[in-house]
Design an enzyme around this catalytic site. Sequence first.
Site, PDB file in Angstrom:
ATOM      1  N   SER A 147     -15.142 -27.714  47.267  1.00 53.76           N
ATOM      2  CA  SER A 147     -13.915 -28.415  47.978  1.00 53.76           C
ATOM      3  C   SER A 147     -13.519 -27.756  49.138  1.00 53.76           C
ATOM      4  O   SER A 147     -14.031 -26.402  49.608  1.00 53.76           O
ATOM      5  CB  SER A 147     -12.811 -28.448  46.958  1.00 53.76           C
ATOM      6  OG  SER A 147     -11.444 -28.587  47.353  1.00 53.76           O
ATOM      7  N   TYR A 160      -6.754 -25.050  41.236  1.00 51.33           N
ATOM      8  CA  TYR A 160      -7.812 -25.717  41.719  1.00 51.33           C
ATOM      9  C   TYR A 160      -8.517 -24.881  42.745  1.00 51.33           C
ATOM     10  O   TYR A 160      -9.660 -24.809  42.830  1.00 51.33           O
ATOM     11  CB  TYR A 160      -7.333 -26.972  42.434  1.00 51.33           C
ATOM     12  CG  TYR A 160      -8.368 -28.068  42.731  1.00 51.33           C
ATOM     13  CD1 TYR A 160      -8.671 -28.257  44.306  1.00 51.33           C
ATOM     14  CD2 TYR A 160      -8.872 -28.978  42.019  1.00 51.33           C
ATOM     15  CE1 TYR A 160      -9.532 -29.067  44.782  1.00 51.33           C
ATOM     16  CE2 TYR A 160      -9.955 -29.876  42.509  1.00 51.33           C
ATOM     17  CZ  TYR A 160     -10.160 -30.030  44.014  1.00 51.33           C
ATOM     18  OH  TYR A 160     -11.087 -30.925  44.430  1.00 51.33           O
TER      19      TYR A 160
HETATM   20  C1  GCO Z   1      -5.633 -31.885  47.455  1.00 48.11           C
HETATM   21  C2  GCO Z   1      -6.559 -32.806  47.395  1.00 48.11           C
HETATM   22  C3  GCO Z   1      -8.128 -31.920  47.471  1.00 48.11           C
HETATM   23  C4  GCO Z   1      -9.201 -32.960  47.859  1.00 48.11           C
HETATM   24  C5  GCO Z   1     -10.496 -31.859  47.928  1.00 48.11           C
HETATM   25  C6  GCO Z   1     -10.511 -31.413  49.277  1.00 48.11           C
HETATM   26  O1  GCO Z   1      -4.647 -32.265  46.609  1.00 48.11           O
HETATM   27  O2  GCO Z   1      -5.350 -31.047  48.451  1.00 48.11           O
HETATM   28  O3  GCO Z   1      -6.740 -33.647  46.236  1.00 48.11           O
HETATM   29  O4  GCO Z   1      -7.824 -31.106  46.371  1.00 48.11           O
HETATM   30  O5  GCO Z   1      -9.387 -33.578  46.699  1.00 48.11           O
HETATM   31  O6  GCO Z   1     -10.794 -31.200  47.059  1.00 48.11           O
HETATM   32  O7  GCO Z   1     -11.702 -30.736  49.432  1.00 48.11           O
END
Ligand code: GCO
Length: 264
Positions: A147, A160
Amino acid sequence: MSLNLFDLTGKTALITGATHGLGKAMAIGLGNAGATLVINGASSQEKLDNAVAEYKALGLNAHGYLFDVTNEAKVMENISKIEKEVGHIDILVNNAGIIKRIPLEEMEVADFEAVVKVDLVSPFIVSKHVVKSMMSRKEGKIINICSMMSELGRNTVGAYAAAKGGLKMLTRNMATEWAKHNIQVNGIGPGYFATAQTAPIRIDGHPFNDFIVGRTPAGKWGDPDDLQGAAIFLSSKASNFVNGQIVYVDGGILATIGKPANEN
Ligand code: GCO
């Protein structure tokens, strides 16, 4: 240059979390390049069956397996079932992922652990059990879906980012340990794509939507099909000496500091 470098005929690809979104788009790309598809889902048999029916309607050879990628016993059980019923797995795409948008100081430990378990631990679990037959056949491809958060922080997505940052390094370490078995392990880092996962932050007039459009040199959100090229490349002979790399498909986000709103 002969294009059969990218031909996946005779190959079997397992894509986790492929009933929708980026996983589905990449799976369709691998199927169109000739691969037999093993579609993993976890939410419901009905959702999985509907997705597999859609793949078949596209003329693709698809098989569905419902299992929780964070449950090692279920992963082992299903991989041996897949190898018996479909055949050995040549390509593994660790795509299954979740996100929880909560400020870190308000985030429950259980929520943090849940995100890390799906986004970082499950690629380890599934790869650990798929790579064994790849090692015995001295051939294999593993792609971990990273990501922008493998490189950048953002308010509310700390767990995340921790997981996706970790996944970048897990990718490099898998490459380090498994390249000697002629197994190529790489990652794809999607930028901001129009999917259900980004729908809450991709609303017209929503400040984050305008921010991303302005922050992305391409000036738009990505279309999930834009990931197919990188997925086919990292699954094919064309990447036989590519290892431990993260291919960012992001419309240029990571290449730039961005620009003020009044600049074109
Ligand atoms: C967020 C998004 C990101 C994208 C992606 C970017 O909330 O910033 O959901 O997480 O999905 O991962 O690369």
